[in-house]
Design a protein around this motif. Structure first.
Motif, PDB file in Angstrom:
ATOM      1  N   ARG A 169       0.216  24.732  -5.269  1.00  0.00           N
ATOM      2  CA  ARG A 169      -1.113  24.779  -4.629  1.00  0.00           C
ATOM      3  C   ARG A 169      -1.804  26.115  -4.910  1.00  0.00           C
ATOM      4  O   ARG A 169      -2.998  26.166  -5.219  1.00  0.00           O
ATOM      5  CB  ARG A 169      -0.978  24.571  -3.117  1.00  0.00           C
ATOM      6  N   SER A 173      -5.176  26.591  -7.354  1.00  0.00           N
ATOM      7  CA  SER A 173      -6.416  27.099  -6.754  1.00  0.00           C
ATOM      8  C   SER A 173      -7.118  28.095  -7.679  1.00  0.00           C
ATOM      9  O   SER A 173      -8.313  28.350  -7.535  1.00  0.00           O
ATOM     10  CB  SER A 173      -6.122  27.766  -5.403  1.00  0.00           C
ATOM     11  N   TYR A 179     -13.349  21.066  -3.608  1.00  0.00           N
ATOM     12  CA  TYR A 179     -13.128  19.733  -3.060  1.00  0.00           C
ATOM     13  C   TYR A 179     -13.634  19.674  -1.628  1.00  0.00           C
ATOM     14  O   TYR A 179     -13.564  20.665  -0.892  1.00  0.00           O
ATOM     15  CB  TYR A 179     -11.628  19.388  -3.047  1.00  0.00           C
ATOM     16  N   SER A 184      -9.386  17.079  -0.454  1.00  0.00           N
ATOM     17  CA  SER A 184      -8.329  18.084  -0.282  1.00  0.00           C
ATOM     18  C   SER A 184      -7.153  17.516   0.497  1.00  0.00           C
ATOM     19  O   SER A 184      -5.986  17.759   0.151  1.00  0.00           O
ATOM     20  CB  SER A 184      -8.884  19.320   0.448  1.00  0.00           C
TER      21      SER A 184
END
Length: 273
Positions: A169, A173, A179, A184
């Motif tokens: 994650r 990013s 999003y 998300s």
């Protein structure tokens, strides 16, 4: 001639009947939503309004996302066990290399006796060495005897992040994708499902996940929306590591081929041979 009082009464009755009919329609609608909560709520349109941008376009501003540190190269250091390589992190590393100038390195910790040659060369050969300050991001992978992958970023100021899903994650990013809340949440849900049920779950749990994936991929080319997301990366890698890829249903098989047509996935495929 009709009595005015009777006309007024009839008019009032018609108004009452009209309101009762409107009330009945509203109650029927609420009843339908309660019985089938997803019947009137289709997230497809919400997902499609997201600001997707191709992962291979010009890089986002890392200083804005990670903070400016006196112009120093930002370093990501990951410890991982070679007995269970974090394939999703290797795929994301390849994707990041398409967008940023990355100084990549692989090392072996003393806690590990030996590491297969393909894992020592999992980042390929960095043919042209440039001065350190010309890179945007440092990405160092250390093969170490750890129970789960660990990552440190800006080693002096940040506590380690643990777990392949959490590290994935963080790294994803860095593409700067935007999003909305629905998208998300769906991406996070698929990431957790892939890690905890597909990769670490029982055969029964894996079967249930594959059926859910097959249904989702019957509606769109990717697990969430019409673009590759972290959900696809983590789920594809989990399937590869559990050995269930060949027995996956039709829509999942088609999706896997779409993933493997992308260079970052095909390069990781070589590590599995």
């Amino acid at each position: 001639e009709a009595d005015p009082s009777l006309q007024a009464l009839e008019s009032r009755q018609e108004e009452i009947l009209k309101r009762l009919y409107e009330l009945k329609s509203a109650v029927d609608g609420l009843s339908k939503m309660i019985q089938t909560p997803d019947a009137d709520f289709d997230v497809t349109n919400i997902i499609q309004t997201d600001e997707f941008s191709p992962l291979t376009t010009n890089g986002a501003d890392l200083d804005l996302m990670l903070g400016k540190d006196y112009g120093a190269l930002k370093d990501v250091v990951i410890n991982a066990n070679p007995s269970l390589p974090p394939l999703s992190l290797l795929v994301i590393h390849s994707l990041l290399c398409e967008r940023y100038k990355i100084l990549s390195a692989v090392h072996t910790h003393s806690s590990v006796k030996s590491v297969p040659e393909n894992l020592l060369k999992c980042f390929g050969e960095q043919t042209k060495k440039q001065p350190r300050h010309e890179y945007q991001l440092g990405f160092t992978l250390i093969w170490k005897d750890v129970p789960k992958p660990q990552m440190k970023f800006s080693i002096q100021t940040m506590c380690p992040i643990e777990g392949e899903g959490n590290i994935a994650r963080f790294l994803f990013s860095l593409f700067g994708q935007k999003y909305n809340a629905v998208t998300s949440t769906l991406i996070d849900s698929w990431v957790d499902t892939a890690i905890f049920q597909l990769k670490e779950g029982s055969s029964k749990e894996r079967g249930a996940v594959l059926r859910s994936m097959n249904a989702a991929l019957g509606k769109s080319s990717w697990l969430v929306g019409n673009e590759l997301t972290l959900a696809d990366v983590v789920a594809w890698c989990a399937l590869q590591q559990t050995g269930t890829a060949n027995s996956a249903p039709a829509n999942v098989q088609k999706w896997m081929k779409s993933c493997e047509n992308l260079a970052p996935f095909s390069s990781v495929m070589k590590l599995l041979k």
